[in-house]
Design an enzyme around this catalytic site. Structure first.
Site, PDB file in Angstrom:
ATOM      1  N   GLU A  26      52.222  53.256  13.778  1.00 25.98           N
ATOM      2  CA  GLU A  26      50.899  52.630  13.771  1.00 25.98           C
ATOM      3  C   GLU A  26      51.053  51.153  14.154  1.00 25.98           C
ATOM      4  O   GLU A  26      52.057  50.517  13.834  1.00 25.98           O
ATOM      5  CB  GLU A  26      50.231  52.751  12.392  1.00 25.98           C
ATOM      6  CG  GLU A  26      48.784  52.288  12.402  1.00 25.98           C
ATOM      7  CD  GLU A  26      48.018  52.665  11.140  1.00 25.98           C
ATOM      8  OE1 GLU A  26      48.645  52.938  10.110  1.00 25.98           O
ATOM      9  OE2 GLU A  26      46.765  52.669  11.202  1.00 25.98           O
ATOM     10  N   TYR A  83      44.187  46.771   1.749  1.00 29.50           N
ATOM     11  CA  TYR A  83      44.572  45.361   1.884  1.00 29.50           C
ATOM     12  C   TYR A  83      44.399  44.617   0.576  1.00 29.50           C
ATOM     13  O   TYR A  83      43.695  43.624   0.499  1.00 29.50           O
ATOM     14  CB  TYR A  83      43.790  44.705   3.035  1.00 29.50           C
ATOM     15  CG  TYR A  83      44.321  45.119   4.383  1.00 29.50           C
ATOM     16  CD1 TYR A  83      45.495  44.562   4.882  1.00 29.50           C
ATOM     17  CD2 TYR A  83      43.679  46.087   5.140  1.00 29.50           C
ATOM     18  CE1 TYR A  83      46.002  44.955   6.101  1.00 29.50           C
ATOM     19  CE2 TYR A  83      44.185  46.488   6.365  1.00 29.50           C
ATOM     20  CZ  TYR A  83      45.357  45.916   6.838  1.00 29.50           C
ATOM     21  OH  TYR A  83      45.862  46.312   8.048  1.00 29.50           O
ATOM     22  N   ASP A 131      43.047  53.274  12.533  1.00 31.19           N
ATOM     23  CA  ASP A 131      41.839  53.838  11.953  1.00 31.19           C
ATOM     24  C   ASP A 131      40.618  53.145  12.574  1.00 31.19           C
ATOM     25  O   ASP A 131      40.762  52.334  13.482  1.00 31.19           O
ATOM     26  CB  ASP A 131      41.857  53.668  10.424  1.00 31.19           C
ATOM     27  CG  ASP A 131      42.219  52.242  10.023  1.00 31.19           C
ATOM     28  OD1 ASP A 131      42.054  51.320  10.863  1.00 31.19           O
ATOM     29  OD2 ASP A 131      42.660  52.034   8.890  1.00 31.19           O
ATOM     30  N   ASP A 164      40.920  47.674  12.808  1.00 35.54           N
ATOM     31  CA  ASP A 164      42.128  47.050  12.263  1.00 35.54           C
ATOM     32  C   ASP A 164      43.427  47.595  12.847  1.00 35.54           C
ATOM     33  O   ASP A 164      44.338  46.838  13.163  1.00 35.54           O
ATOM     34  CB  ASP A 164      42.117  47.241  10.748  1.00 35.54           C
ATOM     35  CG  ASP A 164      43.359  46.718  10.079  1.00 35.54           C
ATOM     36  OD1 ASP A 164      43.604  45.505  10.193  1.00 35.54           O
ATOM     37  OD2 ASP A 164      44.092  47.511   9.466  1.00 35.54           O
TER      38      ASP A 164
END
Ligand SMILES: *[C@@H]1O[C@H](CO)[C@@H](O)[C@H](O)[C@H]1NC(C)=O
Length: 517
Positions: free
Chosen positions: A488, A242, A93, A90
């Site tokens: 990120e 999420y 990670d 994703d």
């Protein structure tokens, strides 16, 4: 065009061009003159597609272009008797999250449907299709029964406790599914949307695959609609990562419209019209479009149907969709009387601190697509502040891309690997640890944190094409691995940028390489 190409291919000239750019940037703030800064959108496009290769999970193909990555997660699903090898990690990670992964594929597909010619012109059509197929191949595996969809692999908590390359992960690879007893309408419907959109992409080049995707899409939509429930109630572990704030009604409308586009079947259009009121399609006016909240996308697709002759009978309902689509677009353009999207002093759309860039690239895509629509029908966008011409809508979208590529107060490209200055310390496990190909010694869970995460210097591997979370509301950016809100990158950040870069590159070809404003 040709001249510029030669210049760009000559490394000395390239540096000169870039320096001119920097000098210009320096003076822009002093002299409000028109500037002629140009970006190499073709290069940015090629890089954006490389990013998806870095995020690949599973068995990498022989033609893998990002060579610091290697095979990983080759037993995903095995304990539970299902083959879940493949798909995309994703973000920084090593998790595979179904909902954002599906959104990534829906948006990549929409980009190809809208800008296929421009992608082909740039020589990137094939790469774009590969990026989509890496996702849809995985969704086919994950959809093991009409009413079963595997929607997550990995455990967020144990994954986040470790700093490991995907190639030597030791964390739990538990897989989670939704089914009739544990429904998950958001993820079922978004995956249906992704597969429906992708089925259109593959219709010309791979008919069998296109049919297969469509069959999965129709089944998934039926599953998501018939067994309604919030997916994060069924897969509670996803809540910290999420959680669905907007619920599943936006995804159901979204999937229905994508299925309508893919099949031309009235039943899907009727679904979108009959549920428009109850599901919030024509009542919610929202300034954010994201992996969670799809209303603006639904409203824009619905309003673009209105011009077609065969939809004239639905004008009344589609008009209501359009008024909400206009609210979103005008909010981005700062042209609503009431509420608008905030902007940084440097002009970047600003929704919130954590991974703000996802909202920027998503808005940029919708603005660009809608500007094409306006231009095709020779119309303007109706905002409270008056009618906005299609050129102006697109110029604003372009300003956001230019900000991303370096036209900003930090003079920093937030698209990694592009330009002279870009973030070096991405919050990304694989990129921040020595490549498995160079260093095959096992790197443990906390060893990764203690040695690699703690490094002060740049990441050993460049995550080319990643679009990072980006600057704060003051245009400030701190290039620090621990600063995950800014450093990120997520797959859906880049996914919405691909089509827009293709369009900009196409225009560049037509306009001989200058982009003055
Ligand atoms: C928006 O505000 C302007 C200026 O106050 C006003 O003239 C205009 O009528 C308003 N438009 C709408 C749609 O409310």
């Amino acid at each position: 065009m040709e001249e510029r190409k030669h210049l760009i291919q000559n490394p000395v000239a390239k540096i000169l061009l870039c320096c001119q750019g920097l000098v210009l940037l320096h003076f822009i703030s002093l002299l409000p003159l028109s500037s002629c800064q140009s970006f190499n959108y073709g290069e940015a496009l090629s890089k954006s597609l490389l990013y998806f290769e870095s995020q690949r999970s599973g068995h990498l193909p022989y033609h893998q272009r990002i060579t610091w990555r290697h095979h990983s997660a080759l037993t995903d699903g095995l304990d539970q008797g299902v083959d879940l090898v493949g798909g995309y990690y994703d973000a920084g990670d090593n998790m595979k999250f179904g909902l954002p992964m599906a959104f990534t594929i829906t948006m990549l597909s929409w980009g190809v449907l809208q800008y296929g010619d421009q992608l082909a012109f740039a020589g990137e059509y094939h790469h774009a299709l590969e990026a989509i197929k890496w996702g849809t191949d995985y969704f086919i595996k994950a959809h093991t029964h009409p009413n079963v969809l595997w929607a997550q692999v990995g455990d967020g908590d144990s994954d986040h406790y470790c700093w490991q390359r995907p190639e030597d992960m030791t964390t739990s690879r538990q897989a989670y599914k939704v089914d009739e007893e544990n429904p998950g309408s958001e993820v079922a419907a978004e995956t249906a949307a992704a597969m429906a959109a992708a089925s259109m992409v593959f219709r010309k080049t791979n008919q069998r695959y296109s049919h297969l995707l469509l069959r999965h899409a129709e089944q998934l939509f039926e599953f998501g609609d018939k067994y309604r429930g919030k997916y994060d109630e069924s897969i509670e572990v996803v809540k910290g990562y999420y959680q669905s704030v907007s619920g599943y009604k936006d995804e159901l409308l979204w999937a229905a419209l994508w299925l309508y586009r893919a099949t031309d079947k009235e039943e899907y259009l009727n679904y979108g019209l009959e549920n428009a009121q109850d599901f919030g399609g024509i009542t919610w006016a929202i300034k954010e479009f994201s992996w969670d909240i799809k209303y603006a996308g639904v409203q824009i697709i619905a309003s673009m149907l209105m011009e077609e002759e065969k939809h004239k009978q639905h004008k009344h309902m589609l008009e209501q969709y359009r008024s909400k689509a206009e609210y979103y677009l005008c909010a981005c353009l700062n042209k609503n009387n009431g509420s608008n999207v905030e902007r940084t002093p440097g002009g970047l759309l600003y929704i919130r601190q954590w991974n703000n860039m996802q909202y920027v690239s998503a808005a940029t895509f919708l603005l660009t697509v809608y500007s094409d629509h306006l231009q095709a029908w020779n119309k303007g966008l109706r905002c409270d502040h008056g009618e906005v011409r299609s050129e102006e809508v697109f110029a604003f979208a372009k300003s956001q891309v230019d900000y991303i590529l370096g036209d900003n107060p930090m003079a920093m490209s937030y698209l990694v690997g592009y330009g002279l200055r870009y973030p070096q310390r991405l919050h990304h496990r694989g990129a921040s640890i020595a490549s498995y190909r160079k260093n095959k010694g096992f790197i443990g869970c906390t060893q990764g944190y203690d040695y690699w995460f703690a490094q002060k210097g740049p990441n050993p591997n460049v995550l080319i094409g990643a679009l990072v979370g980006g600057p704060d509301i003051k245009d400030e950016f701190r290039d620090d691995r621990a600063n995950y809100r800014q450093t990120e990158a997520c797959t859906y950040n880049t996914a919405t940028l691909v089509g827009v870069l293709a369009k900009l590159h196409g225009l560049e070809g037509r306009d001989h390489g200058t982009s003055c404003f």
